[in-house]
Design a protein around this motif. Sequence first.
Motif, PDB file in Angstrom:
ATOM      1  N   ASN A  89       1.871   8.816 -16.762  1.00 52.53           N
ATOM      2  CA  ASN A  89       1.647   9.445 -15.458  1.00 52.53           C
ATOM      3  C   ASN A  89       2.998   9.632 -14.791  1.00 52.53           C
ATOM      4  N   GLU A  90       3.082  10.634 -13.958  1.00 44.75           N
ATOM      5  CA  GLU A  90       4.299  10.862 -13.186  1.00 44.75           C
ATOM      6  C   GLU A  90       4.220  10.055 -11.902  1.00 44.75           C
ATOM      7  N   VAL A  91       5.107   9.070 -11.761  1.00 43.95           N
ATOM      8  CA  VAL A  91       5.054   8.160 -10.617  1.00 43.95           C
ATOM      9  C   VAL A  91       6.440   8.028 -10.007  1.00 43.95           C
ATOM     10  N   ASP A  92       6.469   7.572  -8.782  1.00 47.35           N
ATOM     11  CA  ASP A  92       7.728   7.251  -8.111  1.00 47.35           C
ATOM     12  C   ASP A  92       8.003   5.766  -8.366  1.00 47.35           C
ATOM     13  N   VAL A  93       9.037   5.493  -9.178  1.00 41.84           N
ATOM     14  CA  VAL A  93       9.308   4.125  -9.591  1.00 41.84           C
ATOM     15  C   VAL A  93       9.738   3.266  -8.415  1.00 41.84           C
ATOM     16  N   THR A  94      10.308   3.869  -7.368  1.00 40.17           N
ATOM     17  CA  THR A  94      10.721   3.084  -6.193  1.00 40.17           C
ATOM     18  C   THR A  94       9.521   2.511  -5.443  1.00 40.17           C
ATOM     19  N   GLU A  95       8.339   3.054  -5.674  1.00 40.42           N
ATOM     20  CA  GLU A  95       7.113   2.493  -5.095  1.00 40.42           C
ATOM     21  C   GLU A  95       6.451   1.512  -6.055  1.00 40.42           C
ATOM     22  N   LEU A  96       6.691   1.697  -7.368  1.00 41.54           N
ATOM     23  CA  LEU A  96       6.082   0.819  -8.357  1.00 41.54           C
ATOM     24  C   LEU A  96       6.651  -0.596  -8.272  1.00 41.54           C
ATOM     25  N   VAL A  97       7.970  -0.726  -8.051  1.00 45.52           N
ATOM     26  CA  VAL A  97       8.589  -2.053  -8.014  1.00 45.52           C
ATOM     27  C   VAL A  97       8.051  -2.892  -6.857  1.00 45.52           C
ATOM     28  N   PRO A  98       8.030  -2.392  -5.602  1.00 47.33           N
ATOM     29  CA  PRO A  98       7.474  -3.217  -4.506  1.00 47.33           C
ATOM     30  C   PRO A  98       6.007  -3.561  -4.712  1.00 47.33           C
ATOM     31  N   ALA A  99       5.258  -2.621  -5.336  1.00 53.31           N
ATOM     32  CA  ALA A  99       3.837  -2.898  -5.559  1.00 53.31           C
ATOM     33  C   ALA A  99       3.666  -4.059  -6.530  1.00 53.31           C
ATOM     34  N   THR A 100       4.480  -4.101  -7.572  1.00 53.73           N
ATOM     35  CA  THR A 100       4.412  -5.210  -8.531  1.00 53.73           C
ATOM     36  C   THR A 100       4.688  -6.548  -7.847  1.00 53.73           C
ATOM     37  N   LEU A 101       5.703  -6.573  -6.999  1.00 50.72           N
ATOM     38  CA  LEU A 101       6.053  -7.819  -6.317  1.00 50.72           C
ATOM     39  C   LEU A 101       4.981  -8.199  -5.292  1.00 50.72           C
ATOM     40  N   ARG A 102       4.448  -7.204  -4.597  1.00 53.45           N
ATOM     41  CA  ARG A 102       3.474  -7.482  -3.535  1.00 53.45           C
ATOM     42  C   ARG A 102       2.177  -8.041  -4.095  1.00 53.45           C
ATOM     43  N   VAL A 103       1.689  -7.472  -5.202  1.00 50.57           N
ATOM     44  CA  VAL A 103       0.428  -7.927  -5.791  1.00 50.57           C
ATOM     45  C   VAL A 103       0.510  -9.396  -6.199  1.00 50.57           C
ATOM     46  N   ARG A 104       1.693  -9.845  -6.617  1.00 54.06           N
ATOM     47  CA  ARG A 104       1.845 -11.211  -7.110  1.00 54.06           C
ATOM     48  C   ARG A 104       2.420 -12.158  -6.064  1.00 54.06           C
TER      49      ARG A 104
END
Length: 496
Positions: free
Chosen positions: A346-361
């Motif tokens: 999928n085409e994603v904005d990686v700058t949003e993926l990193v905070p989401a990974t940290l936030r979920v955990r």
Amino acid sequence: MTSGPSLGLRARLLFAFALLCAVTAAAVAGGLYVQARNDILERTQDAALKATKERLETLFPLRTPAPDRIELGAIAATMVEGNSYALAVYREEYVEAGPPPGPPPTAPGGGRPDRNGPLLSSETVSADLRRTVAAGEIAWQRVVREGTPFLIIGAPLVTVEQDRSRVSGIEVYTARSLYPEQRSIDWLATRAWLFGGAAMAFAVVVALLATRSVLRPVRELGRAARLLGEGELRTRIAVRGSDELADVARTFNDTAAELERHVTQLREMEADARRFVADVSHELRTPLAALAAVAEVLDDEAVRLPGPAGKAARLVTQETLNLTTLVNDLIEISRFDSGVAALSLNEVDVTELVPATLRVRGWSDAVRTELPASATARLDPRRVDVILANLVGNALRHGEPPVSVRLTADPHWITFEVRDHGPGLDASVLPHAFDRFYKASAARARSEGSGLGLAIALENARLHRGDLTVANAPDGGALFTLRLPRWAADPDGASA
């Protein structure tokens, strides 16, 4: 220091054969030439000496012991035979006699060999020869006059008085052309070198055939070894004959067959092990789901249970979660091993993926981030999330704060750098950081992780056709670097 390109085996064998043949041909031709030359010249010299002695016998008895110029001319004329020349010497008188009238003698330039002056004179007869003859001995020497070789024989005339012989002081010299013999010698030399050249050419042809028969099995062996190294374990070599090369071919075939058998066994064992892990993992999921539900109830009731019972309930809950994580990781690894793992791009904005990974955990406050304003990429967000979670979780568990995540991007690649500020990894640990179930020390045998997190992260990076590496940062701490193609290829091979 580098050396120049070396000759191949074929060229070296040909060179060795040619050199051996050249040396042999030169030795044989040279030996035959020298032997033939010596034989021809010796026979000619013996015949000339014999003829000279016979002519000398016809001069006895001498008419006078002190001949004048006319008598010296008669003596010289008596010594002439065929195309030879003669010179009679008494004290300082020199009288030369040539061949009788007729066709001129053959010479390399045509014409008479003595056309530029007398052949025999005080200048052409060497002083050494004069001294030897004056002492009463017959002697000879070879000279070259205007390209034509001559044999000069000198003999003294003796007188016999009262049964005693003494030197009369009269000397005679004859000169015989050696041009016919020289032609014969040159003809022999030419034939010797021609035969030597033919022998060398024949040897080169034989060498070509020999090297071809020798190198063909070698080339076949090299080709078979390459195929074997590329995984073609059924590769075999045709065995021809019963020589050493045939023994090498048989040994190769036996080795290849044994290697194929061992590799087949290892593959079967590996497949059985993977199948066993996958089957066990799947079989454990159902009872683990029930255990997880019970564990949640126990966790909720743990606060109201007495001290030891509450502690036991919380331990059961934690170990159930750890076992669930291990089973899920084993199932994930089995997918990679069996080759069924696939990307969902999928085409994603990686700058949003990193905070989401940290936030979920719940790691947002514990991890510092350094992100660009925007970095769009085509990748599998779930698998990148798993990679980042394993890297950050590993840094939080085994490193020291602060833990940071840094993201950089260029037109072709995106790069994640996850690091901590702990003591880093020992040099002996770095090569094994991504090994499955590897523990840096026995003290960590009961750590929270499954021992598969970094291995799964590496497999996910490779699935994206990227790479994951680890090193120690210069100022301390472990540094994990994840590089992924910014526009990953679709599963069918087409790029987005």
